[in-house]
Scaffold this motif. Structure first.
Motif, short mmCIF file in Angstrom:
data_model
loop_
_atom_site.label_atom_id
_atom_site.label_comp_id
_atom_site.label_asym_id
_atom_site.label_seq_id
_atom_site.Cartn_x
_atom_site.Cartn_y
_atom_site.Cartn_z
N ALA A 17 0.83 -1.20 0.00
CA ALA A 17 0.00 0.00 0.00
C ALA A 17 0.86 1.25 0.00
CB ALA A 17 -0.92 0.00 1.22
N GLY A 18 2.14 1.09 -0.05
CA GLY A 18 3.06 2.22 -0.06
C GLY A 18 4.46 1.73 0.20
N ALA A 19 5.40 2.64 0.09
CA ALA A 19 6.80 2.31 0.34
C ALA A 19 7.33 3.27 1.39
CB ALA A 19 7.62 2.41 -0.95
N PRO A 20 7.37 2.85 2.66
CA PRO A 20 7.78 3.76 3.73
C PRO A 20 9.22 4.24 3.60
CG PRO A 20 7.55 1.53 4.55
CD PRO A 20 7.03 1.54 3.14
N TYR A 21 10.03 3.60 2.78
CA TYR A 21 11.42 4.01 2.63
C TYR A 21 11.61 4.97 1.46
CZ TYR A 21 10.80 0.08 -0.49
OH TYR A 21 10.30 -0.78 -1.42
N ASP A 22 10.55 5.31 0.76
CA ASP A 22 10.66 6.26 -0.34
C ASP A 22 11.10 7.62 0.21
OD1 ASP A 22 10.47 7.45 -2.82
OD2 ASP A 22 8.30 7.73 -2.71
N GLY A 23 12.21 8.13 -0.28
CA GLY A 23 12.69 9.43 0.17
C GLY A 23 13.61 9.42 1.36
N VAL A 24 13.92 8.24 1.91
CA VAL A 24 14.87 8.15 3.02
C VAL A 24 16.10 7.37 2.54
CG1 VAL A 24 13.09 8.28 4.79
CG2 VAL A 24 13.83 6.06 3.97
N ILE A 101 -6.59 5.49 9.68
CA ILE A 101 -5.89 4.27 9.31
C ILE A 101 -4.69 4.70 8.49
CG2 ILE A 101 -6.00 2.09 8.06
CD1 ILE A 101 -9.04 2.14 8.55
N GLY A 102 -3.53 4.55 9.05
CA GLY A 102 -2.32 4.93 8.34
C GLY A 102 -1.17 5.13 9.30
N ARG A 103 0.01 5.26 8.73
CA ARG A 103 1.18 5.57 9.55
C ARG A 103 1.05 6.99 10.08
NH1 ARG A 103 3.75 4.59 4.88
NH2 ARG A 103 4.79 6.57 4.93
N LEU A 104 1.51 7.21 11.28
CA LEU A 104 1.54 8.56 11.82
C LEU A 104 2.82 9.22 11.34
CD1 LEU A 104 0.23 8.01 15.46
CD2 LEU A 104 -0.98 8.98 13.50
N SER A 105 2.75 9.76 10.15
CA SER A 105 3.90 10.44 9.58
C SER A 105 3.42 11.64 8.77
CB SER A 105 4.73 9.49 8.70
OG SER A 105 3.97 9.09 7.59
N ASP A 107 3.83 12.64 5.78
CA ASP A 107 3.32 12.44 4.42
C ASP A 107 1.91 11.87 4.37
OD1 ASP A 107 4.39 9.96 5.35
OD2 ASP A 107 4.45 9.22 3.30
N LYS A 108 1.34 11.48 5.52
CA LYS A 108 -0.01 10.94 5.55
C LYS A 108 -1.06 12.00 5.88
CE LYS A 108 0.79 6.67 4.53
NZ LYS A 108 0.22 6.05 3.36
N GLY A 109 -0.65 13.26 6.04
CA GLY A 109 -1.61 14.33 6.25
C GLY A 109 -2.13 14.49 7.67
N VAL A 110 -1.34 14.10 8.65
CA VAL A 110 -1.78 14.20 10.04
C VAL A 110 -2.00 15.67 10.43
CG1 VAL A 110 -1.17 13.72 12.45
CG2 VAL A 110 -0.66 12.05 10.67
N ALA A 111 -1.12 16.56 10.00
CA ALA A 111 -1.27 17.99 10.34
C ALA A 111 -2.55 18.55 9.72
CB ALA A 111 -0.05 18.77 9.86
N GLU A 112 -2.84 18.17 8.49
CA GLU A 112 -4.06 18.63 7.82
C GLU A 112 -5.30 18.10 8.53
OE1 GLU A 112 -1.43 17.33 6.35
OE2 GLU A 112 -0.75 18.79 4.85
N LEU A 113 -5.24 16.86 8.97
CA LEU A 113 -6.36 16.27 9.69
C LEU A 113 -6.61 17.02 11.00
CD1 LEU A 113 -8.48 14.01 9.85
CD2 LEU A 113 -6.75 12.61 10.98
#
Length: 126
Positions: A17-24, A101-105, A107-113
């Motif tokens: 459902a995604g690649a958590p290592y993208d960009g690291v 439902i998602g990683r707390l990071s 890039d998942k939009g937690v601040a927007e939420l």
């Protein structure tokens, strides 16, 4: 996936459902890619939630080309949003609820939420 493989489970499905290592980088990305590769190799069926993710995983050599399938036409394509329209509230005095439902990071939009929740809360207070 390893336990299911060792136990002889005949059908083992893994959905990317995604690649958590993208960009690291560094050792963390190497470990994450290795874990994703092993998981994909041990699965009997490998799925991705979108074409872009499928291409990314193939280009990064996480999953062998041609082995990964995309679910439907992708994660948001072909979904009838009317199925998710909420029914009228029976008790409008209750505050709205949501599920995360998602990683707390970032890039998942937690601040927007959180910002949206503040807007909703201020509207409820009038």
């Amino acid at each position: 996936m390893a336990a299911a493989h060792m136990a002889g489970v005949p059908a083992r499905v893994h959905t990317y459902a995604g690649a958590p290592y993208d960009g690291v980088g560094g050792i963390a990305v190497a470990l994450a890619k290795t874990a994703d590769r092993v998981t994909g190799m041990l699965a009997t069926h490998v799925w991705a939630v979108g074409r872009e993710l499928q291409q990314f995983l193939e280009n990064e050599r996480v999953v062998e080309r041609g082995r990964i399938e995309v679910i439907g036409r992708g994660s948001s394509n072909g979904v009838d949003l009317a199925n998710f329209t909420p029914a009228p509230r029976i008790r409008p005095a209750l505050p709205p609820r949501f599920i995360w439902i998602g990683r707390l990071s970032e890039d998942k939009g937690v601040a927007e939420l959180a910002a949206l929740w503040n807007v909703i809360e201020s509207q409820l207070k009038g």
